[in-house]
Enzyme design. Structure first.
Site, PDB file in Angstrom:
ATOM      1  N   ASP A  73      85.952  90.719 -82.956  1.00 32.86           N
ATOM      2  CA  ASP A  73      84.566  90.289 -83.205  1.00 32.86           C
ATOM      3  C   ASP A  73      84.139  89.287 -82.142  1.00 32.86           C
ATOM      4  O   ASP A  73      84.968  88.625 -81.532  1.00 32.86           O
ATOM      5  CB  ASP A  73      84.471  89.559 -84.559  1.00 32.86           C
ATOM      6  CG  ASP A  73      84.529  90.494 -85.746  1.00 32.86           C
ATOM      7  OD1 ASP A  73      84.774  91.695 -85.559  1.00 32.86           O
ATOM      8  OD2 ASP A  73      84.343  89.998 -86.870  1.00 32.86           O
ATOM      9  N   ARG A 118      81.853  97.266 -78.659  1.00 30.07           N
ATOM     10  CA  ARG A 118      80.923  97.364 -79.797  1.00 30.07           C
ATOM     11  C   ARG A 118      79.742  96.456 -79.489  1.00 30.07           C
ATOM     12  O   ARG A 118      79.882  95.245 -79.418  1.00 30.07           O
ATOM     13  CB  ARG A 118      81.619  96.897 -81.079  1.00 30.07           C
ATOM     14  CG  ARG A 118      80.683  96.960 -82.284  1.00 30.07           C
ATOM     15  CD  ARG A 118      81.435  96.617 -83.556  1.00 30.07           C
ATOM     16  NE  ARG A 118      81.652  95.205 -83.690  1.00 30.07           N
ATOM     17  CZ  ARG A 118      82.701  94.655 -84.302  1.00 30.07           C
ATOM     18  NH1 ARG A 118      83.641  95.395 -84.821  1.00 30.07           N
ATOM     19  NH2 ARG A 118      82.816  93.351 -84.388  1.00 30.07           N
TER      20      ARG A 118
HETATM   21  C1  FAD Z   1      79.557  97.175 -87.317  1.00 28.27           C
HETATM   22  C2  FAD Z   1      78.940  95.840 -87.023  1.00 28.27           C
HETATM   23  C3  FAD Z   1      79.718  94.835 -86.476  1.00 28.27           C
HETATM   24  C4  FAD Z   1      79.149  93.604 -86.181  1.00 28.27           C
HETATM   25  N1  FAD Z   1      79.895  92.638 -85.557  1.00 28.27           N
HETATM   26  C5  FAD Z   1      79.317  91.496 -85.125  1.00 28.27           C
HETATM   27  C6  FAD Z   1      80.036  90.543 -84.351  1.00 28.27           C
HETATM   28  O1  FAD Z   1      81.229  90.690 -84.059  1.00 28.27           O
HETATM   29  N2  FAD Z   1      79.356  89.428 -83.924  1.00 28.27           N
HETATM   30  C7  FAD Z   1      78.039  89.221 -84.210  1.00 28.27           C
HETATM   31  O2  FAD Z   1      77.465  88.228 -83.770  1.00 28.27           O
HETATM   32  N3  FAD Z   1      77.360  90.090 -84.993  1.00 28.27           N
HETATM   33  C8  FAD Z   1      77.954  91.203 -85.448  1.00 28.27           C
HETATM   34  N4  FAD Z   1      77.229  92.096 -86.207  1.00 28.27           N
HETATM   35  C9  FAD Z   1      75.904  91.720 -86.736  1.00 28.27           C
HETATM   36  C10 FAD Z   1      74.786  92.001 -85.713  1.00 28.27           C
HETATM   37  O3  FAD Z   1      74.864  91.071 -84.660  1.00 28.27           O
HETATM   38  C11 FAD Z   1      73.394  91.893 -86.361  1.00 28.27           C
HETATM   39  O4  FAD Z   1      73.226  90.580 -86.854  1.00 28.27           O
HETATM   40  C12 FAD Z   1      73.150  92.860 -87.501  1.00 28.27           C
HETATM   41  O5  FAD Z   1      73.712  94.111 -87.242  1.00 28.27           O
HETATM   42  C13 FAD Z   1      71.641  93.054 -87.736  1.00 28.27           C
HETATM   43  O6  FAD Z   1      71.045  93.613 -86.601  1.00 28.27           O
HETATM   44  P1  FAD Z   1      70.553  95.160 -86.513  1.00 28.27           P
HETATM   45  O7  FAD Z   1      71.085  95.687 -85.220  1.00 28.27           O
HETATM   46  O8  FAD Z   1      70.982  95.878 -87.710  1.00 28.27           O
HETATM   47  O9  FAD Z   1      69.018  95.095 -86.305  1.00 28.27           O
HETATM   48  P2  FAD Z   1      67.830  94.347 -87.109  1.00 28.27           P
HETATM   49  O10 FAD Z   1      66.636  94.464 -86.249  1.00 28.27           O
HETATM   50  O11 FAD Z   1      68.275  92.964 -87.522  1.00 28.27           O
HETATM   51  O12 FAD Z   1      67.696  95.233 -88.386  1.00 28.27           O
HETATM   52  C14 FAD Z   1      67.201  96.545 -88.349  1.00 28.27           C
HETATM   53  C15 FAD Z   1      66.992  97.000 -89.784  1.00 28.27           C
HETATM   54  O13 FAD Z   1      68.262  97.147 -90.439  1.00 28.27           O
HETATM   55  C16 FAD Z   1      68.221  96.661 -91.757  1.00 28.27           C
HETATM   56  N5  FAD Z   1      69.093  95.470 -91.869  1.00 28.27           N
HETATM   57  C17 FAD Z   1      69.659  94.764 -90.874  1.00 28.27           C
HETATM   58  N6  FAD Z   1      70.413  93.775 -91.363  1.00 28.27           N
HETATM   59  C18 FAD Z   1      70.302  93.840 -92.692  1.00 28.27           C
HETATM   60  C19 FAD Z   1      70.848  93.095 -93.766  1.00 28.27           C
HETATM   61  N7  FAD Z   1      71.667  92.054 -93.566  1.00 28.27           N
HETATM   62  N8  FAD Z   1      70.522  93.451 -95.030  1.00 28.27           N
HETATM   63  C20 FAD Z   1      69.717  94.509 -95.268  1.00 28.27           C
HETATM   64  N9  FAD Z   1      69.168  95.254 -94.298  1.00 28.27           N
HETATM   65  C21 FAD Z   1      69.457  94.942 -93.031  1.00 28.27           C
HETATM   66  C22 FAD Z   1      66.799  96.285 -92.032  1.00 28.27           C
HETATM   67  O14 FAD Z   1      66.136  97.419 -92.563  1.00 28.27           O
HETATM   68  C23 FAD Z   1      66.237  95.981 -90.667  1.00 28.27           C
HETATM   69  O15 FAD Z   1      64.864  96.148 -90.554  1.00 28.27           O
HETATM   70  C24 FAD Z   1      77.790  93.348 -86.500  1.00 28.27           C
HETATM   71  C25 FAD Z   1      77.021  94.370 -87.057  1.00 28.27           C
HETATM   72  C26 FAD Z   1      77.562  95.594 -87.303  1.00 28.27           C
HETATM   73  C27 FAD Z   1      76.705  96.667 -87.883  1.00 28.27           C
END
Ligand code: FAD
Length: 333
Positions: free
Chosen positions: A158, A208
């Site tokens: 991560d 990732r």
């Molecule tokens: C597999 C995976 C691994 C990850 N690992 C890391 C990491 O190592 N370090 C790090 O900093 N971050 C990590 N993240 C979190 C990432 O940085 C984002 O904060 C998170 O994925 C939300 O961003 P988004 O790309 O989904 O887009 P966004 O623009 O935030 O969301 C797009 C849409 O997805 C849905 N959505 C997003 N988040 C949520 C939620 N919490 N609850 C409900 N609906 C939601 C909503 O409909 C939203 O409109 C990870 C995420 C994933 C999926």
């Protein structure tokens, strides 16, 4: 400027939180408050054992026990969806805690192998004691990389707050030199990430790509969604270009379906072979889209979190979508 008296510091006593609302749109204020709250030991103690809060958390995790995570992984596998398992926890303060985390993950890999699950692992370096003893953390990471190789699984690292990026990338490089089944997360919101990606590409890396989940200053990270999305797409294109030549394993960690669609279109245009890139999402978020993508032939994995140390992680999930706070409120009623 708004000043709120709120117990958001990591200290035991409530502190003054100052939010510069003038320069932030309202959603950003909510996000900043929730991200500061994620680091509050006081708030964690107040909320962790409340039934309504625990019920709300269940939306994002199948249970606290590893057995629940493994069951969820088996259910997903039956639907053609892989998984990534992660035990919640970060910033441990002793070597003993870090060693227990390492041993736990070695046991997880043994169970994944025994049950033949299409499951990978994702670990936080501060959970493996990065802040305590860097050499021991590296040794533990190597032990997990060896375990992942033995189980024909895969080890993801991560990415945490920006102060850990250099150490994380250095650790990834050193372990990647000896083990191929290791990948690292990069955060599109960080201004440094294009340079970091360029420097890693020579390794034909597994990356990732995520948007980024922490509270970072504007000097280091884009703070406006549009800028983060645009940075993400540029980085994604760079990774797809490499994947087209079998020189990278790109994983797009996002629930942003518009972005996912743009990535798929770009992959088609670049003739990236199906299966040469993946979309990873979090357990409990956009589950129907996860299944739809898998049905359409996209490789999908779901990151399943489990364990008892869920408070900071859950607050980051709320911050990603402050509307989620209503799930907590609904569980109060
Ligand atoms: C597999 C995976 C691994 C990850 N690992 C890391 C990491 O190592 N370090 C790090 O900093 N971050 C990590 N993240 C979190 C990432 O940085 C984002 O904060 C998170 O994925 C939300 O961003 P988004 O790309 O989904 O887009 P966004 O623009 O935030 O969301 C797009 C849409 O997805 C849905 N959505 C997003 N988040 C949520 C939620 N919490 N609850 C409900 N609906 C939601 C909503 O409909 C939203 O409109 C990870 C995420 C994933 C999926």
């Amino acid at each position: 400027m708004i000043q709120l008296y709120h117990p958001l510091s990591a200290s035991a006593t409530p502190s003054l939180l100052t939010v510069r609302a003038v320069s932030c749109p309202p959603m950003s204020v909510a996000r900043r408050i929730l991200l500061r709250a994620s680091r509050s030991a006081w708030l964690a103690r107040q909320l962790r054992d409340r039934a309504f809060f625990r019920r709300a958390v269940r939306r994002f995790m199948p249970g606290e026990a590893l057995s629940a995570a493994l069951e969820a992984a088996a259910d997903l596998a039956a639907q053609g969806i892989g998984s990534v398992l992660t035990q919640l926890g970060e910033q441990v303060a002793t070597r003993g805690e870090a060693a227990r985390v390492r041993d736990h993950y070695l046991d997880v890999l043994a169970q994944v192998r025994e049950r033949r699950l299409p499951s990978e692992l994702s670990v936080k370096l501060t959970h493996l004691g990065l802040d305590v003893d860097r050499a021991a953390c590296r040794a533990d990471l190597e032990a997990l990389a060896q375990g992942a190789a033995d189980a024909e699984s895969f080890l993801w690292i991560d990415m945490e707050e920006s102060r850990y990026v250099d150490a994380t990338l250095e650790m990834f490089r050193s372990v990647r030199a000896a083990y191929s089944r290791v990948g690292v997360c990069l955060q599109a919101y960080l201004r440094r990430t294009p340079a970091d990606l360029d420097a890693l590409l020579a390794l034909a890396p597994a990356i990732r790509l995520v948007k980024g989940a922490y509270n970072e200053p504007a000097a280091l990270a884009y703070t406006v969604k549009r800028d983060v999305d645009s940075a993400y797409l540029t980085l994604a294109e760079r990774l797809l270009d490499r994947a087209a030549r079998a020189q990278a394993r790109p994983v797009f960690g996002t629930h942003d379906m518009r972005l996912a669609q743009q990535i798929r279109e770009r992959a088609t245009a670049l003739h990236v072979a199906p299966g040469s890139y993946e979309v990873h999402m979090l357990y409990g978020i956009r589950a129907s889209d996860q299944r739809a993508l898998a049905r359409e032939g996209v490789r999908v994995r779901v990151l399943i979190s489990y364990g008892t140390h869920w408070f900071p992680w859950y607050m980051r999930r709320l911050a990603e979508r402050p509307a989620n706070v209503w799930f907590v409120v609904r569980n109060l009623i």
